[in-house]
Each structure stands twice: as C-alpha cells, then as structure tokens.
Motif scaffolding. Sequence first.
Motif, PDB file in Angstrom:
ATOM      1  N   ASP A 113      -1.660  -6.769  -6.182  1.00  0.00           N
ATOM      2  CA  ASP A 113      -1.039  -5.602  -6.433  1.00  0.00           C
ATOM      3  C   ASP A 113      -1.535  -4.423  -6.832  1.00  0.00           C
ATOM      4  N   TRP A 115      -5.617  -2.478  -6.862  1.00  0.00           N
ATOM      5  CA  TRP A 115      -6.916  -2.568  -6.512  1.00  0.00           C
ATOM      6  C   TRP A 115      -7.669  -1.659  -6.969  1.00  0.00           C
TER       7      TRP A 115
ATOM      8  N   TYR B  36       0.016  -4.263   3.503  1.00  0.00           N
ATOM      9  CA  TYR B  36      -0.667  -3.118   2.731  1.00  0.00           C
ATOM     10  C   TYR B  36      -1.142  -1.936   3.860  1.00  0.00           C
ATOM     11  N   GLN B  38      -3.569   1.319   4.462  1.00  0.00           N
ATOM     12  CA  GLN B  38      -4.838   1.702   4.034  1.00  0.00           C
ATOM     13  C   GLN B  38      -5.111   3.111   4.747  1.00  0.00           C
ATOM     14  N   PRO B  44      -6.608  -0.372  -0.111  1.00  0.00           N
ATOM     15  CA  PRO B  44      -5.283  -0.844   0.551  1.00  0.00           C
ATOM     16  C   PRO B  44      -4.253  -0.638  -0.808  1.00  0.00           C
ATOM     17  N   ARG B  45      -3.177  -0.385  -0.207  1.00  0.00           N
ATOM     18  CA  ARG B  45      -1.848  -0.057  -1.094  1.00  0.00           C
ATOM     19  C   ARG B  45      -0.731  -0.977  -0.995  1.00  0.00           C
ATOM     20  N   LEU B  46      -0.403  -1.952  -1.769  1.00  0.00           N
ATOM     21  CA  LEU B  46       0.601  -2.793  -1.609  1.00  0.00           C
ATOM     22  C   LEU B  46       1.985  -2.209  -1.291  1.00  0.00           C
ATOM     23  N   TYR B  49       5.561  -7.682  -0.654  1.00  0.00           N
ATOM     24  CA  TYR B  49       4.969  -8.980  -0.891  1.00  0.00           C
ATOM     25  C   TYR B  49       6.507  -9.828  -1.001  1.00  0.00           C
ATOM     26  N   TYR B  86      -2.394  -0.483   8.884  1.00  0.00           N
ATOM     27  CA  TYR B  86      -1.551  -1.482   7.884  1.00  0.00           C
ATOM     28  C   TYR B  86      -2.118  -2.968   8.317  1.00  0.00           C
TER      29      TYR B  86
END
Lengths: 125, 107
Positions: A113, A115, B36, B38, B44-46, B49, B86
Amino acid sequence: QVQLQQWGAGLLKPSETLSLTCAVYGGSFSGYYWNWIRQPPGKGLEWIGEINHSGSTNYNSSLKSRVTISVDTSKNQFSLKLSSVTAADTAVYFCARAPYYSDSSGYSYYYMDVWGEGTTVTVSS
Amino acid sequence: EIVMTQSPATLSVSPGERATLSCRASQSVSSNLAWYQQKPGQAPRLLIYGASTRATGIPARFSGSGYGTEFTLTISSLQSEDFAVYYCQQYNNWPKTFGQGTKVEVK
C-alpha cells in the motif's frame, strides 16, 4: 502518515553486489511485510521478495540464489542485497509496505500500500 | 508462478469517458488482487485491493470487480490526472506477480 525513504549505490559494475536500504518513518514496523520490487527501464514491475519484523522472508525464485533481504528493527529499516549483478539488473528499485487481511480460514494476505520513491540502479562496465 | 495478463495494452479514451481495463490470472487468485496506477517517474500508487476495495483516498470513480481468474478495473469518468499506466497484481501465491500493464492515453 508512514513514509518510506530509500537509498543505496546507483552505479555498479558487473559482478558487484547491489545494496539498498529502506527506512520506515511515521508508522509501526511490526505487523507488516516489507517488500522490494524492481522495474527495468520501460518495462513492468517484478517482485523481488519480502521480510517481516521477525525476519521471516519470501523470495522470488527467479532471483532467490542471489538475493538477501534483512531487517534492523532497532532502526525501522530493511535492506536488499543482490549479488553478482549484470546489466539485466539495471532497474528502478522500490521498497513497499504490505499490510494484510485474513480470510475465514485465518490465512493472511499481504498487499502493498505504501511505496518508496524508487532508486535507480545502473549496472555498467 | 501465476501469470497475469492485462488487456488491452493501450486504451485510448477521451476525458469524461468510461475506461474498462481487464486482468486475467493463469489460475485462481480468489479475490487477492490489487490494482496500481503509475505515472512517469513515480512509484506505483495503490488503487484497489481485495479485488474491489478502494484504498484510502482513492476517488469513487475507480472501481474494481472480479473473482478467481477474471478481474476488471473501471474508471467511470476519466479525469486528466487519470492518464497513466495501470498494473494488476496478485498476492494469493508466491511469487507475487504483476500484469504487464495497460497504458490509458488521451484519445
């Protein structure tokens, strides 16, 4: 708010050992897995491995013979070492935190979650 | 190793339109899948989930669905800041594996 700050040597010669460290600020160190991921130039993401605060590790089998991930709980840091590097190891390396949730059987699943900003590592003679 | 396959490789969409991205796993990953985003030069950004749970701070225009081997990320109305690459990623089995990415570009 947790932040990951990473550092390490950015230029290596073939056969040298890559060494990176990631420090965790503003959050708990226990209860998570701590991951390393890399991204070659212009390509996708490859998971390298992970470690928890107790030192339990999981590695990508494709790199397992060359990878060591370690943890220093006194400093809230974890590190990556990759030995015998070649040009194929040239990439941006990211560290990431992985919290978990559990299923009905009690098994835990860890997703990434938060980075770090990434460290560019170039292997060149 | 579970192979993740994303389609299409590139998606051309106009701002305000809907974007639908697909991800297929070579074997079941249950709902243990993340998405994610990017952007160039960034980590990368979550986004998602558990296949469908939005991460903290992610706008409601992003939604995820699917189970087993077939998954979808939908962006209901593309904003300028959504043009990016993505990635889907499974964490049901080791090694954790990523798809090759879908680039969402301006049409």
